[in-house]
Enzyme design. Structure first.
Site, mmCIF file in Angstrom:
data_model
loop_
_atom_site.group_PDB
_atom_site.id
_atom_site.type_symbol
_atom_site.label_atom_id
_atom_site.label_comp_id
_atom_site.label_asym_id
_atom_site.label_seq_id
_atom_site.Cartn_x
_atom_site.Cartn_y
_atom_site.Cartn_z
ATOM 1 N N ASP A 10 23.911 21.268 40.870
ATOM 2 C CA ASP A 10 23.959 22.517 41.613
ATOM 3 C C ASP A 10 25.101 22.407 42.625
ATOM 4 O O ASP A 10 25.631 21.318 42.865
ATOM 5 C CB ASP A 10 22.610 22.734 42.308
ATOM 6 C CG ASP A 10 22.581 24.001 43.148
ATOM 7 O OD1 ASP A 10 23.066 25.040 42.662
ATOM 8 O OD2 ASP A 10 22.092 23.944 44.284
ATOM 9 N N ASP A 12 25.428 24.894 45.873
ATOM 10 C CA ASP A 12 25.030 25.286 47.228
ATOM 11 C C ASP A 12 23.852 24.457 47.729
ATOM 12 O O ASP A 12 22.790 24.419 47.104
ATOM 13 C CB ASP A 12 24.662 26.764 47.253
ATOM 14 C CG ASP A 12 25.856 27.646 46.928
ATOM 15 O OD1 ASP A 12 26.764 27.722 47.757
ATOM 16 O OD2 ASP A 12 25.878 28.252 45.840
#
Length: 212
Positions: A10, A12
Site C-alpha cells: 500500500d 498511504d
C-alpha cells in the site's frame, strides 16, 4: 515461513505519511456541509478510492439531516485541499530501507494503492526511492473492476507480476486494505495506525494478521 513470491505495498500510511493530510482534507470538506468527521469515520475512509469515500461521506451527511451534496460537489472541495497538502508528505520511518532491501534481494514488488493517478504523481514526485516499484495498480486503473476492500487490486497486481496472490506478502495499514489483501489470499502484514492497539484492531477486524 517461506520467502514471498512478491511484496505488495500500500502507499498511504504505509510508505508515505499521507493519512493525516487525507484526514484533514476530508474533515474540512465535510465540515462545509455541516458534518464533523470523527476518528472512527476517518479510519473507515482509509485505504479506499476517493469516489467510494465521497459516496460514504455524502451518505453520512444525509443521515445527519444536512442537505447532502453530490459526490462531485464534495470532491470539488476535498480534492483541491488534498492536492495542496499531499506533495509535502514525508516517507514513513523505515519505508525507503524496506523497499531498497526488497530490491537488493530481488523480491518482485508492486504498489497497490487506492490513490488516483494524479494524486499518485503528486505524492511520489519527491520520493525517487519509490521508482524501484515499477508495477503499480492505482485507483484509476482501467483494468480494476472494484477497489479495496474488494480483492481486485491485489489480484491484479499479482497477475501483472506473474505470481499467485497466495504466495505474496501484502503490507497494509487500513481495514479496507487489509481486508482486500486477505480476500485475495495474501499473507497480510498490518502496520497499525497511530493510537490503534493490536487488541483493538482484532476486536474490530478478526483475522490472521501479522502486526508490524
Amino acid at each position: 515461513m517461506p520467502a514471498p513470491a512478491a511484496c505488495l505495498f500500500d502507499l498511504d500510511g504505509l510508505l508515505l505519511d499521507t493519512e493525516p493530510l487525507h484526514s484533514r482534507a476530508w474533515r474540512e470538506a465535510a465540515r462545509q456541509f455541516g458534518l464533523e468527521l470523527d476518528g472512527m469515520r476517518l479510519l473507515m475512509l482509509r485505504g479506499r478510492r476517493r469516489i467510494d469515500n465521497a459516496r460514504a461521506v455524502c451518505g453520512w451527511i444525509a443521515a445527519a439531516g444536512w442537505p447532502a451534496p453530490t459526490e462531485a460537489e464534495l470532491l470539488a472541495i476535498q480534492q483541491p485541499i488534498a492536492q495542496q497538502l499531499l506533495p509535502g508528505a514525508p516517507a514513513m520511518e523505515g519505508a525507503p530501507e524496506l523497499v531498497q532491501r526488497c530490491r537488493a534481494l530481488g523480491v518482485p514488488m508492486a504498489l497497490v494503492t487506492s490513490s488516483g493517478g494524479r494524486s499518485l504523481q503528486l505524492k511520489t514526485a519527491f520520493h525517487p526511492w519509490l521508482e524501484a516499484i515499477v508495477v503499480r495498480v492505482d485507483g484509476d486503473d482501467p483494468d480494476l473492476a472494484a477497489g479495496k476492500p474488494a480483492p481486485d487490486p491485489f489480484l491484479l497486481a499479482a497477475r501483472r507480476l506473474g505470481v499467485a496472490a497466495q504466495d505474496c506478502w501484502a503490507f497494509e495499514d487500513s481495514p479496507a486494505g487489509a481486508a482486500a489483501a486477505a480476500a485475495a489470499g495474501c499473507r497480510v502484514h498490518v502496520l497499525l495506525p497511530d493510537g490503534v492497539a493490536a487488541a483493538d484492531w482484532l476486536a474490530q477486524y478478526p483475522g490472521d494478521w501479522v502486526f508490524l
